[in-house]
Motif scaffolding. Structure first.
Motif, PDB file in Angstrom:
ATOM      1  N   TYR A  15      46.013  44.791  40.303  1.00  0.00           N
ATOM      2  CA  TYR A  15      44.768  44.160  40.541  1.00  0.00           C
ATOM      3  C   TYR A  15      44.406  44.596  38.553  1.00  0.00           C
ATOM      4  N   VAL A  44      34.473  38.721  39.252  1.00  0.00           N
ATOM      5  CA  VAL A  44      33.791  38.712  40.755  1.00  0.00           C
ATOM      6  C   VAL A  44      34.362  38.293  41.581  1.00  0.00           C
ATOM      7  N   ASP A  45      35.322  38.172  41.379  1.00  0.00           N
ATOM      8  CA  ASP A  45      36.242  37.270  42.447  1.00  0.00           C
ATOM      9  C   ASP A  45      37.449  37.754  42.718  1.00  0.00           C
ATOM     10  N   SER A  46      38.381  38.297  43.458  1.00  0.00           N
ATOM     11  CA  SER A  46      40.029  38.497  43.064  1.00  0.00           C
ATOM     12  C   SER A  46      40.817  38.735  44.782  1.00  0.00           C
ATOM     13  N   GLY A  47      41.198  38.088  44.663  1.00  0.00           N
ATOM     14  CA  GLY A  47      42.160  38.534  45.578  1.00  0.00           C
ATOM     15  C   GLY A  47      44.192  38.868  45.641  1.00  0.00           C
ATOM     16  N   SER A  73      32.472  30.077  33.955  1.00  0.00           N
ATOM     17  CA  SER A  73      33.699  30.791  35.033  1.00  0.00           C
ATOM     18  C   SER A  73      34.716  30.039  34.472  1.00  0.00           C
ATOM     19  N   ARG A  75      38.954  30.582  36.772  1.00  0.00           N
ATOM     20  CA  ARG A  75      39.658  30.796  37.516  1.00  0.00           C
ATOM     21  C   ARG A  75      40.755  30.685  37.639  1.00  0.00           C
ATOM     22  N   HIS A  93      44.777  35.997  42.538  1.00  0.00           N
ATOM     23  CA  HIS A  93      43.979  35.357  41.647  1.00  0.00           C
ATOM     24  C   HIS A  93      42.729  36.291  41.099  1.00  0.00           C
ATOM     25  N   PHE A  94      42.198  35.746  40.309  1.00  0.00           N
ATOM     26  CA  PHE A  94      40.486  36.773  39.477  1.00  0.00           C
ATOM     27  C   PHE A  94      39.495  35.452  38.601  1.00  0.00           C
ATOM     28  N   VAL A  95      38.942  35.904  38.931  1.00  0.00           N
ATOM     29  CA  VAL A  95      37.610  34.360  38.948  1.00  0.00           C
ATOM     30  C   VAL A  95      36.599  35.750  37.821  1.00  0.00           C
TER      31      VAL A  95
END
Length: 122
Positions: A15, A44-47, A73, A75, A93-95
């Motif tokens: 990350y 605010v979001d990741s994977g 935003s 992505r 990914h992350f946003v």
């Protein structure tokens, strides 16, 4: 951040690689000042999906693209490659949501940033 007890870079470090790749891209193009910018991107979001291990002292290469560009935003999708391997070791990914630093409230992506992001949008 060398190898963990299992002999490879720990998953949380991937990350950090994602964050570094995107920030370096934006900094090099003059649209991100991480210390003094009035507008910043918050994750605010990741994977992440892991395919093969990376171990120190491997060289890590990152490829990034914009998968979705919204009003405030974006992505990002990132692939990490180990040494000269043709297939990625990890993909994720992350946003980012763009916010005003003082208020922490969302704002539209600045025009200069949007223009840069459009160059890597798929």
């Amino acid at each position: 951040m060398d190898n963990d007890v299992y002999g490879h870079v720990n998953n949380v470090v991937y990350y950090s690689y994602f964050d570094t790749a995107v920030n370096q891209f934006l900094i090099e193009r003059g649209v991100l000042d991480i210390h003094k910018g009035d507008i910043v991107g918050f994750v605010v979001d990741s994977g992440c999906a892991y395919f093969s291990a990376i171990s120190f002292p491997d060289t890590v290469h990152a490829g990034i693209r914009v998968a979705k560009l919204g009003n405030s935003s974006v992505r990002y999708e990132i692939a990490l490659y180990r040494n000269d391997d043709p297939l990625p070791s990890a993909a994720g990914h992350f946003v980012h949501v763009y916010v005003e630093r003082k208020s922490n409230r969302p704002v539209p992506i600045p025009a200069a940033v949007r223009q840069i992001l459009e160059t890597i949008q798929t």
